[in-house]
Enzyme design. Structure first.
Site, short mmCIF file in Angstrom:
data_model
loop_
_atom_site.label_atom_id
_atom_site.label_comp_id
_atom_site.label_asym_id
_atom_site.label_seq_id
_atom_site.Cartn_x
_atom_site.Cartn_y
_atom_site.Cartn_z
N MET A 30 43.06 35.81 37.60
CA MET A 30 43.11 34.43 36.99
C MET A 30 43.88 33.86 38.22
SD MET A 30 43.40 34.52 33.13
CE MET A 30 45.12 34.98 32.99
N HIS A 34 49.18 37.66 44.11
CA HIS A 34 50.55 38.20 44.43
C HIS A 34 50.10 39.72 44.71
CE1 HIS A 34 50.15 40.28 40.84
NE2 HIS A 34 50.10 39.16 39.80
N HIS A 37 47.88 41.99 43.17
CA HIS A 37 46.59 41.81 43.46
C HIS A 37 46.11 42.38 44.72
CE1 HIS A 37 47.21 38.07 40.32
NE2 HIS A 37 46.32 39.02 39.86
N LYS A 149 49.54 47.46 34.77
CA LYS A 149 50.74 46.72 34.20
C LYS A 149 50.10 46.15 32.75
CE LYS A 149 52.14 42.15 34.88
NZ LYS A 149 52.13 41.56 33.79
N ASP A 150 48.80 45.73 32.67
CA ASP A 150 48.17 45.52 31.26
C ASP A 150 47.58 46.62 30.95
OD1 ASP A 150 48.64 42.41 31.57
OD2 ASP A 150 47.56 42.66 33.53
N GLN A 153 45.04 46.18 28.07
CA GLN A 153 43.83 45.47 28.71
C GLN A 153 42.96 46.58 29.19
OE1 GLN A 153 43.39 41.48 30.55
NE2 GLN A 153 43.49 43.07 32.52
N SER A 185 53.93 39.81 38.68
CA SER A 185 52.99 39.09 38.03
C SER A 185 53.15 37.45 38.17
CB SER A 185 53.68 38.90 36.23
OG SER A 185 53.18 37.96 35.72
#
Ligand code: PAF
Length: 289
Positions: A30, A34, A37, A149-150, A153, A185
């Site tokens: 999204m 950072h 990513h 982290k997710d 998901q 995040s």
């Protein structure tokens, strides 16, 4: 590096890559890229011939949660960063391209999406899976990389890829942390300096839980959870939303730990807190495997 904004252009680019015999790695994001990513992009680059990064703040997964409006959107810096990292193409569609007037079909994830984030954010995982089906169908990647982290998901996406026979390898990448343990995040950028200092209660709480869990073969889930809660409760600006010890595969809450669960690392702990208007989540493998 091209930045593609329509499904037709993205599909044409990906079709050409596949015709040339190249494997496509995909990192859905999204934006507000950072260090976390960057690691996902590196992992995709190591595993595939070309890498596509999507940048799309997906309104459908925010639901009633108003942090959609305040979500950071530094699109030009993100595109420049992708370019500098050797990303092959960025896909950055607008909301009205992804959800044109008349759009009405949604993915309905199952039991894995019900607890934790799913319970705290009604419709969240339906929004995540719906946008991913759209992104996957346009890009048709060979593999897609997601951060641990997710964690929920990641589990929901793996299940969807299996259930829908999408034939995409889903790669989970370990959480990247700041030096003081805070999981990196995009939302961290929204914290004021005092809030940022307070946010360390989240990784500290999970560390306390891991310490209690590893203290002995008779450590109890209630003690593990209390040790974590105590740390969050002593931080006045943090409000705990949930904290759960759960089976790493089924995501069902665990009340009593078995020796097998302790030894094979099949147990995780996850929590969500709010600091002011900012919501932060984190999770750990309880037995450090
Ligand atoms: O993890 C995220 O950033 C989002 O949920 C994703 C996977 C890009 C879908 O919008």
């Amino acid at each position: 590096m091209p930045t593609l904004t329509t499904p037709a252009d993205m599909r044409a680019w990906a079709d050409k890559a596949r015709r040339e015999g190249l494997t496509i790695g995909f990192v859905p994001t999204m934006g507000a890229l950072h260090a976390g990513h960057l690691e996902l992009i590196r992992a995709a680059t190591a595993a595939a011939d070309v890498v596509v990064v999507s940048i799309f703040v997906n309104p459908m997964q925010f639901g009633q949660d108003r942090d959609f409006d305040g979500y950071p959107r530094p699109i030009e810096a993100d595109i420049a960063l992708c370019d500098s990292l050797g990303v092959s193409a960025v896909y950055a569609p607008t909301a009205s391209t992804v959800y044109p007037p008349g759009f009405q079909t949604r993915v309905l994830p199952g039991q894995l999406a019900e607890g934790m984030e799913g319970a705290a954010r009604a419709g969240h995982f339906g929004g995540v899976t719906t946008v991913l089906v759209k992104l996957f169908s346009v890009i048709a990647p060979h593999l897609a990389v997601f951060g641990e982290k997710d964690y929920q998901q990641l589990a929901v996406v793996r299940q969807m890829v299996r259930d829908f026979d999408l034939g995409i390898e889903v790669v989970g990448f370990p959480t990247v942390r700041e030096l003081d343990g805070l999981a990196i995040s995009s939302r961290n950028a929204l914290l004021t300096a005092p809030q940022r200092a307070a946010a360390t209660c989240l990784p500290n709480a999970l560390q306390a839980a891991v310490d209690v869990g590893n203290r002995g073969a008779d450590s109890r889930v209630t003690d593990i959870l209390s040790s974590a809660r105590e740390i969050i409760d002593t931080e006045p600006s943090a409000a705990l939303e949930y904290i759960d010890v759960f089976d790493a595969a089924t995501l069902t809450p665990i009340e009593t730990l078995t020796p097998v669960q302790r030894s094979v690392g099949a147990v995780r702990i996850a929590a969500a807190i709010r600091i002011g208007a900012i919501r932060l989540i984190d999770n750990r493998d309880l037995f450090g495997h």
